[in-house]
Enzyme design. Structure first.
Site, mmCIF file in Angstrom:
data_model
loop_
_atom_site.group_PDB
_atom_site.id
_atom_site.type_symbol
_atom_site.label_atom_id
_atom_site.label_comp_id
_atom_site.label_asym_id
_atom_site.label_seq_id
_atom_site.Cartn_x
_atom_site.Cartn_y
_atom_site.Cartn_z
ATOM 1 C CE LYS A 112 -4.822 4.635 -5.582
ATOM 2 N NZ LYS A 112 -3.656 4.104 -6.072
ATOM 3 C CE LYS A 193 -1.681 4.200 1.059
ATOM 4 N NZ LYS A 193 -1.252 3.406 -0.028
ATOM 5 C CE LYS A 196 1.498 7.225 -6.659
ATOM 6 N NZ LYS A 196 1.193 6.005 -6.253
HETATM 7 N N1 AQP Z 1 2.322 3.915 3.793
HETATM 8 C C1 AQP Z 1 2.892 2.605 3.597
HETATM 9 N N2 AQP Z 1 3.179 1.613 4.703
HETATM 10 C C2 AQP Z 1 3.503 0.684 4.281
HETATM 11 N N3 AQP Z 1 3.629 0.134 2.892
HETATM 12 C C3 AQP Z 1 3.322 0.892 1.940
HETATM 13 N N4 AQP Z 1 2.994 0.871 0.703
HETATM 14 C C4 AQP Z 1 2.548 1.857 0.061
HETATM 15 N N5 AQP Z 1 2.531 2.722 0.816
HETATM 16 C C5 AQP Z 1 2.477 2.338 2.205
HETATM 17 C C6 AQP Z 1 3.282 -0.603 -0.304
HETATM 18 O O1 AQP Z 1 4.262 -0.123 -1.142
HETATM 19 C C7 AQP Z 1 4.111 -1.080 -2.305
HETATM 20 C C8 AQP Z 1 3.936 -0.413 -3.656
HETATM 21 O O2 AQP Z 1 2.765 0.403 -3.556
HETATM 22 P P1 AQP Z 1 2.184 0.986 -4.785
HETATM 23 O O3 AQP Z 1 2.929 0.418 -6.139
HETATM 24 O O4 AQP Z 1 0.778 0.362 -4.859
HETATM 25 O O5 AQP Z 1 2.243 2.314 -4.601
HETATM 26 P P2 AQP Z 1 1.105 3.117 -4.194
HETATM 27 O O6 AQP Z 1 0.229 2.359 -3.619
HETATM 28 O O7 AQP Z 1 0.810 3.943 -5.488
HETATM 29 O O8 AQP Z 1 1.950 4.139 -3.278
HETATM 30 P P3 AQP Z 1 1.097 5.244 -2.530
HETATM 31 O O9 AQP Z 1 1.930 6.173 -2.008
HETATM 32 O O10 AQP Z 1 0.137 4.395 -1.503
HETATM 33 O O11 AQP Z 1 0.096 5.680 -3.869
HETATM 34 P P4 AQP Z 1 -1.471 6.353 -3.763
HETATM 35 O O12 AQP Z 1 -1.301 7.680 -3.150
HETATM 36 O O13 AQP Z 1 -1.806 6.725 -5.070
HETATM 37 O O14 AQP Z 1 -2.276 5.313 -3.260
HETATM 38 C C9 AQP Z 1 2.807 -1.731 -2.038
HETATM 39 O O15 AQP Z 1 3.292 -3.029 -1.504
HETATM 40 C C10 AQP Z 1 2.230 -0.945 -0.805
HETATM 41 O O16 AQP Z 1 1.482 -1.922 0.007
#
Ligand code: AQP
Length: 330
Positions: A112, A193, A196
């Site tokens: 990040k 993966k 968002k």
């Molecule tokens: N692709 C995925 N497959 C399985 N599990 C996933 N999680 C996120 N993406 C996947 C799980 O969702 C939960 C919440 O995650 P978070 O609040 O950390 O959300 P995030 O990581 O901000 O979601 P993103 O889309 O992955 O955001 P960015 O792009 O900002 O990194 C967690 O339990 C996570 O493991």
């Protein structure tokens, strides 16, 4: 009864299929297995640039989605992290037990911070606050996706280190990660993966997407040129991802799906995946909307959840304060 704890960031208008299959579905299932604490982690959401108005709205939309997905606030404490002041209080103690280099090894921070030109200290200490989130509730199990495994490892290390240095205080938490859905892949770039912050808007399937948009995203999912529905994550990541998605939503095993679609093209297969996705996720948007329509009730649920969470958190913080030599918290 075992304690279950997890959180999700209110950093988008809708959760996505990766969040749901990787984590949120297990949240719902685990409610039957123990005492659950589920939170919208708004403290974590401000580690990156944010707009207060948007955050306020997304916290409510997130909580409403969780209820729409099956979190039962009468059984599980559902709350916003910022309402429980014990989180940053314990986090400070844990920060002072964490090596600077140890925190620097977190790959999520490396990814990040490399992508952003505004890197806050909060983004760096994020995993330590996450450890506080977990340890405050003496959590036995933490349902998450695989991308959170390294952070969970840090939480375990910090619990063990603190217990060693100051005497038994924290339960050492276990990650609860379901193998088949540990990483749902991006539909447009199946070697990454689903996320968002994905580059292609077509790659991420949002739970609040219109059903027709969901269908379009599935139909344009990247596959391969082989025209054979078979599970082979290494060589056929796109098709294998769709098989996993279908199987985990429909309950039909991957082997059965392979047999069912033998000799058929990707068009038929994708249409079937789209149907399963639409059937399962279609109703969530409407349910979320209904829950949001009664805002007063939703706020009451969150305040009540925070109250229950705070009473568990206070006990642990009190213990930790005494152990490190502080006067009791007021
Ligand atoms: N692709 C995925 N497959 C399985 N599990 C996933 N999680 C996120 N993406 C996947 C799980 O969702 C939960 C919440 O995650 P978070 O609040 O950390 O959300 P995030 O990581 O901000 O979601 P993103 O889309 O992955 O955001 P960015 O792009 O900002 O990194 C967690 O339990 C996570 O493991």
């Amino acid at each position: 009864a075992p304690r279950i704890l997890s959180g999700i960031q209110p950093t988008s208008d809708s959760f996505h299929l990766g969040n749901y299959l990787g984590a949120l579905r297990q949240w719902v299932d685990l409610q039957d297995k123990g005492d659950a604490f589920y939170m919208v982690v708004d403290l974590h959401a401000i580690t990156v640039l944010h707009a207060p108005k948007v955050l306020r709205k997304r916290t409510l939309v997130s909580a409403a989605q969780l209820i729409a997905l099956g979190i039962d606030p009468s059984r599980s404490a559902l709350f916003a992290q910022s309402q429980v002041a014990e989180h940053p209080m314990l986090s400070w103690i844990l920060e002072c037990q964490t090596g600077f280099g140890e925190a620097g090894r977190m790959t999520q921070f490396k990814d990040k911070s490399a992508k952003s030109d505004r890197v806050s200290v909060g983004l760096y200490t994020y995993p330590i606050l996450q450890a506080a989130d977990i340890l405050l509730y003496q959590a036995d199990y933490v349902p998450v996706g695989k991308d959170q495994k390294q952070h969970l490892e840090l939480s375990r290390d910090l619990a063990e280190r603190f217990n060693q240095s100051f005497g038994p205080t924290f339960t050492v938490p276990e990650p609860h990660i379901l193998k088949s859905t540990e990483t749902i892949k991006d539909l447009a770039e199946p070697d990454k993966k689903m996320s968002k912050s994905s580059e292609s808007p077509k790659g991420c399937l949002y739970l609040l997407d219109d059903v027709n948009v969901m269908r379009k995203k599935i139909k344009s999912a990247v596959t391969d040129s082989e025209a054979r529905v078979a599970y082979d994550p290494e060589n056929k990541p796109g098709v294998s991802n769709l098989l996993n998605i279908h199987s985990s939503l429909s309950g039909v095993s991957v082997e059965k799906l392979e047999a069912e679609f033998e000799g058929k093209g990707y068009g038929d297969f994708k249409a079937a995946v789209a149907d399963v996705v639409a059937d399962n996720l279609g109703p969530i948007a409407q349910r979320t909307k209904e829950i949001l329509d009664d805002k007063a009730e939703l706020e009451r649920i969150l305040d009540d959840g925070a109250e229950r969470a705070a009473s568990a958190a206070r006990k642990t913080l009190f213990k930790a304060y005494k152990k490190v030599g502080f006067r009791p918290p007021r």
